[in-house]
Design an enzyme around this catalytic site. Structure first.
Site, mmCIF file in Angstrom:
data_model
loop_
_atom_site.group_PDB
_atom_site.id
_atom_site.type_symbol
_atom_site.label_atom_id
_atom_site.label_comp_id
_atom_site.label_asym_id
_atom_site.label_seq_id
_atom_site.Cartn_x
_atom_site.Cartn_y
_atom_site.Cartn_z
ATOM 1 N N ASP A 134 0.795 -1.234 0.000
ATOM 2 C CA ASP A 134 0.000 0.000 0.000
ATOM 3 C C ASP A 134 0.828 1.285 0.000
ATOM 4 O O ASP A 134 0.667 2.126 -0.871
ATOM 5 C CB ASP A 134 -0.973 0.000 1.176
ATOM 6 C CG ASP A 134 -1.915 1.178 1.154
ATOM 7 O OD1 ASP A 134 -2.384 1.542 0.061
ATOM 8 O OD2 ASP A 134 -2.187 1.741 2.215
ATOM 9 N N CYS A 243 -19.065 1.629 -4.266
ATOM 10 C CA CYS A 243 -18.745 1.085 -5.592
ATOM 11 C C CYS A 243 -18.390 -0.398 -5.532
ATOM 12 O O CYS A 243 -18.293 -1.054 -6.575
ATOM 13 C CB CYS A 243 -17.627 1.885 -6.259
ATOM 14 S SG CYS A 243 -16.018 1.761 -5.436
#
Length: 379
Positions: A134, A243
């Site tokens: 990340d 989403c």
């Protein structure tokens, strides 16, 4: 053993330590990604949390001079919560996005990658390795896509057939020339549900995100939230899953098998009012093991105030008045003032009028006046 045999051995070991998917790709530059990143910067769509050096993001050999291949890993996280507590009048709750449920994924994936490194070096002592999760320079999604973990979807997530888009990603640059995995074809087809449902229109088109408008980003900022986005945030106090939850490819993907990520219901769907009185120490002790705590308590508390306004929770007004009058943080005072106006009680009106006479910070005064304006609009 030869490279191919070792690669199979490594795949088996990865599964034995709880890695859900593993793939391999070359360490060649990510030319297409480079063009996209340049375009993102030109449009002002980047979040600012990313590695700013695009060359480092797209050229693995700049991170490890002997780079030959990249190992990509994925670990699934849950999309469902058993016995979720209800948010009711007088006991309103916020919600952390699924990617913050359970143990901080940075910690979990780094531990898995460290085990992989140890395994590799035990068999290949001369190997050079560099792992990241990340916050590293490489794009986790670009690596995962090229390594066959899944396809890059219109919602800018990697979707896997097995776990949907509910996967954490990490990677390891290696000096070992592993055979590349087969890439996966895009399976989104004509579906555009994620684009159509995005609360703020942050998904510009398939695969392009304006991070500045994304609720997941906005909930992590530390400044005053723009008026445009406050109603859109709702009771989200960290992140946004819209989403993902709308995606047909995620239907039926519960992913409850990873113990580290099983949610504590009281932490991932916390009562809002107690959040507002937490000290830095108590916040860290309670939420510090979660990835959603990485920005500290200030954004979470600001978002909790917005959520209380969303619910028009009248029982919160005394606490909000105290924050508006006494808190040292302008963002918290201002957001509290705005929320008091949204909730619209008589006590709130009195407190706002008083605060207008004593507040000295212009940014906060603007929010007090917005709060007072709600009373005018109600008449």
């Amino acid at each position: 053993m030869n490279i191919n045999q070792f690669q199979e051995h490594l795949i088996e070991y990865a599964a034995s330590i709880g890695i859900d998917k593993i793939g391999f790709t070359s360490a060649s530059p990510f030319h297409e990604l480079k063009n996209r990143l340049i375009r993102q910067q030109e449009l002002g769509f980047a979040s600012g949390f990313e590695e700013p050096n695009i060359e480092k993001r797209t050229h693995p050999e700049l991170l490890l001079s002997e780079a030959e291949s990249i190992i990509a890993i994925a670990i699934a996280y849950p999309s469902k919560m058993k016995d979720a507590p209800s948010s009711i009048k007088g006991a309103r709750r916020g919600i952390f996005a699924r990617a913050s449920w359970g143990m901080d994924y940075h910690t979990v994936l780094r531990e898995k990658l460290a085990l992989l490194e140890l395994f590799i070096l035990t068999h290949k002592p001369d190997a050079r390795l560099r792992s990241m999760v990340d916050t590293g320079e490489l794009s986790d999604r670009a690596v995962a896509e090229r390594a066959g973990i899944g396809w890059s979807a219109k919602n800018c997530a990697i979707i896997t057939p097995e776990f949907g888009s509910y996967v954490y990603l990490g990677e390891m640059i290696t000096s070992i020339p592993f055979a590349p995995s087969e890439q996966m074809e895009d399976q989104c087809g004509d579906c555009r549900l994620c684009l159509d449902i995005c609360p703020t229109g942050a998904l510009i088109e398939g695969g392009q995100l304006n991070a500045q408008r994304c609720i997941a980003f906005i909930t992590q900022t530390k400044t005053m939230v723009s008026d445009e986005f406050r109603a859109k945030i709702g009771n989200r106090i960290y992140g946004c899953d819209t989403c993902q939850t709308i995606c047909p490819k995620n239907k039926g993907k519960a992913n409850l098998h990873q113990e580290a990520f099983k949610p504590d219901q009281e932490l991932v769907k916390p009562l809002l009012l107690p959040l507002l009185s937490m000290t830095n120490r108590s916040f860290k002790e309670t939420f510090g093991h979660m990835s959603g705590a990485w920005r500290g308590k200030n954004p979470i508390q600001r978002n909790a105030i917005i959520a209380l306004a969303h619910f028009k929770e009248a029982s919160a007004v005394p606490t909000l008045i105290e924050l508006m009058e006494k808190d040292t943080r302008p963002v918290i005072r201002g957001t509290a003032a705005w929320a008091i106006g949204k909730i619209n009680t008589d006590d709130g009106l009195t407190a706002l009028k008083k605060a207008e006479q004593t507040e000295e910070v212009e940014e906060v005064l603007d929010e007090i006046r917005k709060g007072l304006q709600f009373y005018i609009l109600e008449k």
